[in-house]
Enzyme design. Structure first.
Site, PDB file in Angstrom:
ATOM      1  NE  ARG A 173      -3.815  -2.227   2.336  1.00 19.95           N
ATOM      2  CZ  ARG A 173      -3.598  -3.445   2.826  1.00 19.95           C
ATOM      3  NH1 ARG A 173      -2.443  -3.705   3.426  1.00 19.95           N
ATOM      4  NH2 ARG A 173      -4.511  -4.395   2.717  1.00 19.95           N
TER       5      ARG A 173
ATOM      6  CE  LYS B 233      -8.330  -1.444   4.236  1.00 12.71           C
ATOM      7  NZ  LYS B 233      -8.739  -1.527   2.818  1.00 12.71           N
TER       8      LYS B 233
ATOM      9  CG  HIS C   7      -4.210   1.569  -3.548  1.00 11.61           C
ATOM     10  ND1 HIS C   7      -4.733   0.354  -3.880  1.00 11.61           N
ATOM     11  CD2 HIS C   7      -4.233   1.627  -2.192  1.00 11.61           C
ATOM     12  CE1 HIS C   7      -5.084  -0.294  -2.778  1.00 11.61           C
ATOM     13  NE2 HIS C   7      -4.791   0.447  -1.737  1.00 11.61           N
TER      14      HIS C   7
ATOM     15  NE  ARG D 264      -2.683  -3.090  -2.028  1.00 19.32           N
ATOM     16  CZ  ARG D 264      -2.252  -4.012  -1.180  1.00 19.32           C
ATOM     17  NH1 ARG D 264      -0.949  -4.155  -0.957  1.00 19.32           N
ATOM     18  NH2 ARG D 264      -3.101  -4.800  -0.545  1.00 19.32           N
TER      19      ARG D 264
ATOM     20  CG  HIS E  17      -5.896  -8.670   0.044  1.00 21.64           C
ATOM     21  ND1 HIS E  17      -6.094  -8.932  -1.296  1.00 21.64           N
ATOM     22  CD2 HIS E  17      -5.681  -7.329   0.127  1.00 21.64           C
ATOM     23  CE1 HIS E  17      -6.006  -7.802  -1.992  1.00 21.64           C
ATOM     24  NE2 HIS E  17      -5.760  -6.819  -1.134  1.00 21.64           N
TER      25      HIS E  17
ATOM     26  CE1 TYR F  40      -0.643 -12.496   6.373  1.00 24.33           C
ATOM     27  CE2 TYR F  40      -2.940 -12.218   5.798  1.00 24.33           C
ATOM     28  CZ  TYR F  40      -1.675 -11.696   5.973  1.00 24.33           C
ATOM     29  OH  TYR F  40      -1.449 -10.362   5.746  1.00 24.33           O
TER      30      TYR F  40
END
Length: 411
Positions: free
Chosen positions: A246, A273, A336, A339, A363, A373
């Site tokens: 990001r 984030k 951005h 990505r 994510h 994860y």
């Protein structure tokens, strides 16, 4: 026998006129009123503590009445009987009040705003100022930031979003950044603004502009090599497609987070984030860029410092402004957008498993056991993916015939 002191009366106090020199009107037990040449009438208490003569102020008459002054004197005497210095108690209370005032949401938000406004465009700074003054401060500005809970912030977001969804999301971003600033500066331990998922409706989906065809990516990469602006910004431009993190994560990259020997960038959870720590494997190309810029910025905190001060990171608009100067429009590429570019092309051109890409994009996927994860999940595979991606972009930049990578057993 000690001289008997006639207690004061309100009539006597009001009748006291200033003289050329200050004088005292005693009330007994150490309490007196100091009358100054300017007409001020100030309550004072003389007392001894640990063998030393001391003086305690109670305020000015008539704001502090005679009755109030006597009550404060009696309270001070009670503290002295307990072996406590009332002057130190007063200092401690004043320090607590000052600390509370410096820890209000408004005080911390103003500190955050002052540190960033010079890096913002004038219009953005004006908008943030208005949102703070009109939407946020009237509700929670004077509250200690440590007392604020997620539910209160969500109520504000919902109230704003009911009239303007876009403004609601803007204020959500302000909350994220102000509370993160509070944790960075030691003003806050628990951050109530880490997860607003579902608090308000998502914005109308707008795909982040990005080229996903090799023929469109190649000239963009070559343009980065020829960029004639700031060298710091050029290095950020060259790293952005390689790392596809990001934009805020990239511009806030710190040298303390980068291990050039291990070829890894460790991003702490408070910068992410989703609030989870993240690992970004560094390809040989990324390492080369970092080693080059280290000569210029390696003595400071940030890899990409502000042009105005090495104590702040690069402006949030720096990369997008550079793209515009090079002639790339908003509907072609944004900071951005790298990505989206990487996500599409790594899957379609390099045939990498989607799970590896999603983890590298940070994510919030779920493992089979239902837990988020681990940051080291598939690190070996992701390291190979990042190197293959960098090699692929080098081929595009060089204008060589592009051969699709076949799926690998290790990936």
């Amino acid at each position: 026998m000690p001289k008997r002191i006639q207690p004061l009366t309100d009539m006597k106090i009001r009748a006291a006129k200033p003289k050329d020199k200050e004088f005292k009107l005693s009330d007994g037990l150490g309490l007196h009123l100091l009358v100054t040449p300017s007409g001020g009438k100030l309550w004072r208490l003389q007392y001894r503590f640990a063998g030393k003569q001391k003086l305690l102020s109670f305020g000015a008459y008539p704001t502090v009445s005679l009755t109030d002054a006597r009550k404060r004197r009696d309270d001070a005497k009670e503290l002295l009987e307990q072996g406590t210095d009332p002057g130190e108690v007063k200092k401690a209370k004043a320090a607590a009040v000052a600390a509370a005032a410096s820890n209000t949401f408004k005080a911390i938000a103003e500190d955050w705003y002052a540190g960033l406004k010079e890096d913002w465009s004038e219009s953005h700074a004006v908008h943030v100022r208005r949102w703070l003054d009109q939407r946020i401060y009237p509700v929670i500005g004077d509250r200690p930031i440590s007392s604020l809970e997620t539910v209160e912030l969500v109520q504000i977001l919902k109230a704003v979003a009911s009239s303007s969804l876009e403004t609601g999301h803007r204020i959500k971003t302000i909350f994220h950044q102000v509370f993160r600033h509070a944790t960075f500066t030691g003003k806050l331990k628990h951050n109530p603004a880490t997860d607003f998922k579902g608090a308000i409706k998502p914005k109308n989906p707008k795909g982040m502009a990005a080229p996903v065809e090799p023929k469109d990516v190649a000239p963009m990469l070559r343009a980065f090599e020829g960029f004639r602006g700031s060298y710091v910004v050029q290095c950020a431009l060259k790293l952005a497609p390689l790392l596809f993190c990001r934009p805020g994560e990239l511009r806030q990259m710190e040298w303390a987070e980068v291990d050039l020997d291990a070829a890894i960038w460790s991003i702490p959870g408070e910068k992410m984030k989703m609030g989870l720590p993240h690992l970004v494997p560094l390809s040989t190309q990324a390492l080369s860029i970092l080693k080059d810029i280290r000569v210029l910025t390696g003595h400071g905190q940030y890899v990409f410092p502000s042009a105005r001060s090495f104590t702040r990171c690069m402006s949030e608009n720096a990369v997008n402004a550079a793209l515009r100067r090079m002639g790339f429009e908003k509907d072609e590429i944004t900071g951005h957008g790298f990505r989206a570019m990487a996500r599409t092309m790594i899957r379609e051109q390099l045939h990498v498993e989607a799970e590896f890409i999603e983890i590298q994009l940070a994510h919030k996927t779920k493992a089979p056991n239902g837990t988020a994860y681990d940051r080291v999940a598939f690190l070996k595979e992701r390291r190979q993916m990042m190197q293959n991606w960098s090699d692929y972009l080098d081929q595009l930049k060089a204008g060589a015939k592009i051969v699709r990578f076949e799926a690998r057993a290790t990936m």
